[in-house]
Scaffold this motif. Sequence first.
Motif, PDB file in Angstrom:
ATOM      1  N   VAL A 287       0.869  -1.166   0.000  1.00 39.90           N
ATOM      2  CA  VAL A 287       0.000   0.000   0.000  1.00 39.90           C
ATOM      3  C   VAL A 287       0.911   1.223   0.000  1.00 39.90           C
ATOM      4  CG1 VAL A 287      -1.606   1.349   1.421  1.00 39.90           C
ATOM      5  CG2 VAL A 287      -1.890  -1.138   1.209  1.00 39.90           C
ATOM      6  N   TYR A 288       0.656   2.149  -0.907  1.00 40.78           N
ATOM      7  CA  TYR A 288       1.489   3.357  -1.008  1.00 40.78           C
ATOM      8  C   TYR A 288       0.718   4.546  -0.440  1.00 40.78           C
ATOM      9  CZ  TYR A 288       4.713   0.808  -3.998  1.00 40.78           C
ATOM     10  OH  TYR A 288       5.631  -0.093  -4.471  1.00 40.78           O
ATOM     11  N   VAL A 289       1.408   5.380   0.326  1.00 45.76           N
ATOM     12  CA  VAL A 289       0.765   6.549   0.919  1.00 45.76           C
ATOM     13  C   VAL A 289       1.629   7.780   0.690  1.00 45.76           C
ATOM     14  CG1 VAL A 289       1.749   6.071   3.214  1.00 45.76           C
ATOM     15  CG2 VAL A 289      -0.279   7.528   3.024  1.00 45.76           C
ATOM     16  N   GLY A 290       0.982   8.877   0.345  1.00 37.74           N
ATOM     17  CA  GLY A 290       1.686  10.139   0.123  1.00 37.74           C
ATOM     18  C   GLY A 290       0.749  11.311   0.377  1.00 37.74           C
ATOM     19  N   ARG A 291       1.204  12.526  -0.016  1.00 36.63           N
ATOM     20  CA  ARG A 291       0.446  13.760   0.245  1.00 36.63           C
ATOM     21  C   ARG A 291       0.028  13.832   1.715  1.00 36.63           C
ATOM     22  NH1 ARG A 291      -1.911  16.752  -3.309  1.00 36.63           N
ATOM     23  NH2 ARG A 291      -1.329  18.256  -1.701  1.00 36.63           N
ATOM     24  N   ILE A 292       0.944  13.421   2.596  1.00 37.18           N
ATOM     25  CA  ILE A 292       0.658  13.394   4.036  1.00 37.18           C
ATOM     26  C   ILE A 292       0.808  14.818   4.569  1.00 37.18           C
ATOM     27  CG2 ILE A 292       1.340  12.404   6.256  1.00 37.18           C
ATOM     28  CD1 ILE A 292       2.694  10.117   4.563  1.00 37.18           C
ATOM     29  N   ARG A 293      -0.283  15.365   5.091  1.00 38.54           N
ATOM     30  CA  ARG A 293      -0.226  16.753   5.529  1.00 38.54           C
ATOM     31  C   ARG A 293      -1.308  17.034   6.569  1.00 38.54           C
ATOM     32  NH1 ARG A 293      -2.963  15.867   1.032  1.00 38.54           N
ATOM     33  NH2 ARG A 293      -4.671  17.226   0.362  1.00 38.54           N
ATOM     34  N   ARG A 294      -1.058  18.041   7.353  1.00 36.45           N
ATOM     35  CA  ARG A 294      -2.022  18.454   8.370  1.00 36.45           C
ATOM     36  C   ARG A 294      -3.212  19.138   7.713  1.00 36.45           C
ATOM     37  NH1 ARG A 294      -1.715  19.225  13.868  1.00 36.45           N
ATOM     38  NH2 ARG A 294       0.516  18.742  13.895  1.00 36.45           N
ATOM     39  N   ASP A 295      -4.403  18.808   8.185  1.00 36.50           N
ATOM     40  CA  ASP A 295      -5.622  19.509   7.770  1.00 36.50           C
ATOM     41  C   ASP A 295      -5.810  20.687   8.720  1.00 36.50           C
ATOM     42  OD1 ASP A 295      -8.149  20.445   7.272  1.00 36.50           O
ATOM     43  OD2 ASP A 295      -9.152  18.500   7.402  1.00 36.50           O
ATOM     44  N   TYR A 296      -5.549  21.876   8.213  1.00 35.24           N
ATOM     45  CA  TYR A 296      -5.586  23.060   9.068  1.00 35.24           C
ATOM     46  C   TYR A 296      -7.004  23.528   9.358  1.00 35.24           C
ATOM     47  CZ  TYR A 296      -0.562  23.333   8.488  1.00 35.24           C
ATOM     48  OH  TYR A 296       0.787  23.046   8.514  1.00 35.24           O
ATOM     49  N   SER A 297      -7.997  22.893   8.731  1.00 35.26           N
ATOM     50  CA  SER A 297      -9.384  23.308   8.961  1.00 35.26           C
ATOM     51  C   SER A 297     -10.011  22.605  10.165  1.00 35.26           C
ATOM     52  CB  SER A 297     -10.242  23.018   7.720  1.00 35.26           C
ATOM     53  OG  SER A 297     -10.461  21.627   7.574  1.00 35.26           O
ATOM     54  N   LYS A 299      -9.026  20.389  14.036  1.00 34.97           N
ATOM     55  CA  LYS A 299      -8.032  20.023  15.036  1.00 34.97           C
ATOM     56  C   LYS A 299      -7.614  18.549  14.905  1.00 34.97           C
ATOM     57  CE  LYS A 299      -7.426  20.146  20.081  1.00 34.97           C
ATOM     58  NZ  LYS A 299      -8.127  20.374  21.370  1.00 34.97           N
ATOM     59  N   ASN A 300      -6.306  18.301  15.079  1.00 37.66           N
ATOM     60  CA  ASN A 300      -5.756  16.932  15.136  1.00 37.66           C
ATOM     61  C   ASN A 300      -6.120  16.088  13.912  1.00 37.66           C
ATOM     62  OD1 ASN A 300      -4.963  17.723  17.718  1.00 37.66           O
ATOM     63  ND2 ASN A 300      -6.627  16.611  18.734  1.00 37.66           N
ATOM     64  N   THR A 301      -6.088  16.707  12.736  1.00 40.32           N
ATOM     65  CA  THR A 301      -6.573  16.015  11.538  1.00 40.32           C
ATOM     66  C   THR A 301      -5.517  15.962  10.440  1.00 40.32           C
ATOM     67  OG1 THR A 301      -8.833  16.680  12.066  1.00 40.32           O
ATOM     68  CG2 THR A 301      -8.428  15.949   9.817  1.00 40.32           C
ATOM     69  N   LEU A 302      -5.456  14.797   9.775  1.00 37.28           N
ATOM     70  CA  LEU A 302      -4.504  14.539   8.693  1.00 37.28           C
ATOM     71  C   LEU A 302      -5.227  14.332   7.370  1.00 37.28           C
ATOM     72  CD1 LEU A 302      -2.094  11.791  10.133  1.00 37.28           C
ATOM     73  CD2 LEU A 302      -1.343  13.951   9.130  1.00 37.28           C
ATOM     74  N   ASN A 303      -4.566  14.721   6.282  1.00 34.52           N
ATOM     75  CA  ASN A 303      -4.971  14.330   4.937  1.00 34.52           C
ATOM     76  C   ASN A 303      -3.959  13.332   4.402  1.00 34.52           C
ATOM     77  OD1 ASN A 303      -7.377  15.880   4.311  1.00 34.52           O
ATOM     78  ND2 ASN A 303      -6.070  17.685   4.370  1.00 34.52           N
ATOM     79  N   LEU A 304      -4.452  12.272   3.759  1.00 29.24           N
ATOM     80  CA  LEU A 304      -3.589  11.226   3.216  1.00 29.24           C
ATOM     81  C   LEU A 304      -4.076  10.839   1.829  1.00 29.24           C
ATOM     82  CD1 LEU A 304      -3.886   8.922   6.353  1.00 29.24           C
ATOM     83  CD2 LEU A 304      -1.866  10.284   5.826  1.00 29.24           C
ATOM     84  N   TRP A 305      -3.151  10.401   0.991  1.00 29.87           N
ATOM     85  CA  TRP A 305      -3.476   9.879  -0.345  1.00 29.87           C
ATOM     86  C   TRP A 305      -2.932   8.446  -0.401  1.00 29.87           C
ATOM     87  CZ3 TRP A 305      -6.452  10.635  -4.351  1.00 29.87           C
ATOM     88  CH2 TRP A 305      -6.105  10.150  -5.616  1.00 29.87           C
ATOM     89  N   ILE A 306      -3.844   7.470  -0.536  1.00 29.65           N
ATOM     90  CA  ILE A 306      -3.473   6.060  -0.443  1.00 29.65           C
ATOM     91  C   ILE A 306      -3.810   5.353  -1.752  1.00 29.65           C
ATOM     92  CG2 ILE A 306      -3.848   3.900   0.812  1.00 29.65           C
ATOM     93  CD1 ILE A 306      -4.712   5.607   3.235  1.00 29.65           C
ATOM     94  N   VAL A 307      -2.836   4.640  -2.311  1.00 29.56           N
ATOM     95  CA  VAL A 307      -3.020   3.955  -3.597  1.00 29.56           C
ATOM     96  C   VAL A 307      -2.510   2.521  -3.476  1.00 29.56           C
ATOM     97  CG1 VAL A 307      -2.583   4.025  -6.089  1.00 29.56           C
ATOM     98  CG2 VAL A 307      -2.628   6.164  -4.777  1.00 29.56           C
TER      99      VAL A 307
END
Length: 336
Positions: A287-297, A299-307
Amino acid sequence: MQYDVAVVGATGLVGTKMLEILTEKNFPVRNLYMYASKKSAGKEVEYKGKSYKVIELKKENILDKDIDIALFSAGGDTSLEFAKYFVEIGAVVIDNSSAWRMDKEVPLVVPEVNPEALKDHNGIIANPNCSTIQAMPVLKALSDRYGLERVVYSTYQAVAGAGIQGIMDLQNGLKGEKPKKFQYDIAGNLIPQIDTFLDNGYTKEEMKMVNETRKILSLPELRVTATCVRVPVETSHSESVNVELKSDFDLKEVFELLSNTEGVVVEDDTANLKYPMPLYVAGKDPVYVGRIRRDYSNKNTLNLWIVSDNIRKGAALNAVQIAEKLAEMGLLEGAE
């Protein structure tokens, strides 16, 4: 230890891939039985240089065999009808359909995530939905470290998820032909519907992701929502996953955590435009994961892109890995 193995649905897209992966992994097969519908019975299928005749899937052709493992990929109705006969002769059924996934007596397993669930099987083990499987190693790692509050899935699912007919619709659509599998053209289009709609406005595919995520992670109250979309890509599902955690996180620590998670490859180098894409993930196991970043909108939230390759890890590979884990845990009968 060697095992007598049956592949049910051996001539289909996933069944064919199961045979390929059994070969790649050099799984210790003693005797191999290939089952399919009456239509395919008698066909010759090759495995490790040897030709096997496809057996018609019917009760009498099961009960006269000695089988340790049955890898099923022949649809839910077929599984509901025939799995019991394999269990009756002492086989462990690993089923790729949705037939048993939410049965309380049947473990739903991603081997890197919840192998302990295998100990409670009663002859049948369910392979999760392809779009659910690829998110599980990532979410399990985050859950164990930070806890999960909410998961929002937006999926971009390849046509291979609809089988050979789905692939043909895309290929033929690019030549201007009308679809036969999908209700609309898929070439040059997106279809925001996978499976049928339910009374709550969600599709069955979306609710599979909600319910299976909760079951696999043993978080029955986890807030989960999903929107599943069919896209004009042949193989490999992509997912945008928004994850609200129970506690705050350091982004570098998240990168390190996921980089050390079994079955996961972090591909995230935006300076050099490196991120997972379905074309380049196809044919690969992790499983590949990228675009890992904090969701500033939030609290305590991540954005991930999984392929991930939905036919490999999303189906055939996960099933074979379950078989390997059963053998490793001493939960399979076999022959020396």
